[in-house]
Design a protein around this motif. Structure first.
Motif, PDB file in Angstrom:
ATOM      1  N   ARG A 189      25.383  -1.309  42.943  1.00  0.00           N
ATOM      2  CA  ARG A 189      26.305  -1.050  44.055  1.00  0.00           C
ATOM      3  C   ARG A 189      26.448  -2.297  44.915  1.00  0.00           C
ATOM      4  N   ASN A 190      27.698  -2.652  45.248  1.00  0.00           N
ATOM      5  CA  ASN A 190      27.944  -3.921  45.926  1.00  0.00           C
ATOM      6  C   ASN A 190      29.231  -3.875  46.736  1.00  0.00           C
ATOM      7  N   GLU A 226      24.033  -4.017  47.960  1.00  0.00           N
ATOM      8  CA  GLU A 226      23.812  -3.084  49.059  1.00  0.00           C
ATOM      9  C   GLU A 226      22.505  -2.343  48.820  1.00  0.00           C
ATOM     10  N   GLY A 227      21.473  -2.763  49.517  1.00  0.00           N
ATOM     11  CA  GLY A 227      20.173  -2.147  49.338  1.00  0.00           C
ATOM     12  C   GLY A 227      19.514  -2.602  48.052  1.00  0.00           C
ATOM     13  N   ALA A 228      18.392  -1.972  47.725  1.00  0.00           N
ATOM     14  CA  ALA A 228      17.660  -2.310  46.510  1.00  0.00           C
ATOM     15  C   ALA A 228      18.495  -1.924  45.295  1.00  0.00           C
ATOM     16  N   ARG A 249      14.727  -6.431  40.427  1.00  0.00           N
ATOM     17  CA  ARG A 249      13.830  -5.514  41.156  1.00  0.00           C
ATOM     18  C   ARG A 249      12.373  -5.800  40.828  1.00  0.00           C
ATOM     19  N   PRO A 255      14.241  -9.630  48.539  1.00  0.00           N
ATOM     20  CA  PRO A 255      15.499  -9.104  47.989  1.00  0.00           C
ATOM     21  C   PRO A 255      16.524 -10.210  47.720  1.00  0.00           C
ATOM     22  N   TYR A 257      20.293 -11.396  47.658  1.00  0.00           N
ATOM     23  CA  TYR A 257      21.387 -11.035  48.558  1.00  0.00           C
ATOM     24  C   TYR A 257      22.684 -10.773  47.807  1.00  0.00           C
TER      25      TYR A 257
END
Length: 310
Positions: A189-190, A226-228, A249, A255, A257
């Motif tokens: 997700r991005n 967006e998030g992990a 991961r 994280p 970016y």
């Protein structure tokens, strides 16, 4: 050391897998072959007079990524005290020699760059920047970036000793240009952005989770995570019966970016898929800008796996 294109290099071999690395040329991973098939592209006619500009391998991007501008002038950055300094495209690491140490088992190599007179004019910080390439098996490659602020910690440390940075990779994945329309890039997700001509970055827009590599819209696109990530980045090349996954991961990693997609031209036999810790010009925009306190180390890790498509 092995010889390749008339240069001294390090070869890391495990089973049918072979990495070629040139420590003296920016710590560059030149190529990765699995059973003779190129996974990471390197040109046969590479110009070794300017290795940082060769379209291939994996240039290491440090301390900053991509282009920077101050008052419209490219190649400059302004620090917290208002001092303007020069910064080359993608930072200076890809232009400098690294120290290299091959692991005891011969399956990996650690590349190290430290601050010097050559770095302090444009980046007045004490640092150690390390890249590790390690073949887990013949189809799996672990890659680690470790950045340390080597200024002395403790009571004598000052606010000026905090070190800004955002590092990244520039993997040139082998992809024959005639196969782009049948090959796909899948992403977690991005939202996506682009850098504009004045150095600023567009506002985020919802990104798709799959693109074809012949889609001109993804050239120079910044896919901001967006998030992990719930899934790996995945490249599928059905004509080659090959898939490449990039797992962002990894345990202990800070994280990532963004993942940037880029290629040079419609007839280039590569496509770059580039995990970044920050965006271009983050020192001014703050988009992914990281700070290391004196004595602090951060690690950014990923795993690249190659598999066969049925």
């Amino acid at each position: 050391m092995a010889q390749f294109q008339g240069q001294d290099i390090i070869e890391i071999v495990r089973g049918g897998s072979c990495l070629r690395v040139a420590p003296q040329a920016g710590g560059r991973l030149l190529s990765w072959h699995v059973h003779g098939a190129p996974i990471i592209h390197w040109p046969d006619d590479a110009d070794w007079s300017q290795p940082a500009l060769v379209r291939g391998g994996n240039p290491l991007l440090f301390p900053f990524i991509a282009r920077h501008r101050v008052d419209g002038r490219i190649g400059l950055w302004r620090d917290a005290q208002g001092v303007v300094r020069e910064v080359p495209m993608h930072g200076f690491a890809r232009d400098l020699p690294f120290d290299a140490h091959v692991g005891a088992q011969g399956h990996g190599v650690r590349l190290t760059l430290t601050d010097s007179t050559a770095t302090r004019t444009g980046f007045p910080f004490s640092f150690r920047f390390e890249a590790v390439y390690r073949l887990v098996d013949e189809t799996t490659l672990d890659v680690e970036l470790m950045t340390t602020n080597t200024a002395a910690a403790g009571a004598t440390a000052t606010h000026d000793d905090r070190m800004p940075y955002y590092a990244g990779h520039h993997f040139y994945f082998a992809l024959p240009h005639g196969q782009r329309s049948a090959s796909t890039l899948a992403l977690p997700r991005n939202v996506y952005r682009h850098q504009l001509a004045d150095g600023t970055t567009t506002t985020p827009e919802a990104g798709a989770e799959r693109y074809r590599f012949d889609d001109a819209r993804i050239v120079d696109r910044l896919h901001c995570l967006e998030g992990a990530p719930a899934s790996p980045v995945r490249i599928e090349m059905p004509a080659l019966r090959r898939a490449v996954e990039i797992d962002l991961r990894r345990p202990g990693s800070i994280p990532w970016y963004a993942v940037t997609s880029w290629t040079l031209a419609p007839d280039s036999d590569f496509y770059c898929v580039e995990p970044w810790l920050g965006l271009p010009d983050a020192i001014h925009s703050g988009l992914g800008l990281r700070w290391l306190e004196p004595g602090q180390t951060e690690e950014a890790s990923l795993r690249i796996s190659v598999s066969t498509l049925d």
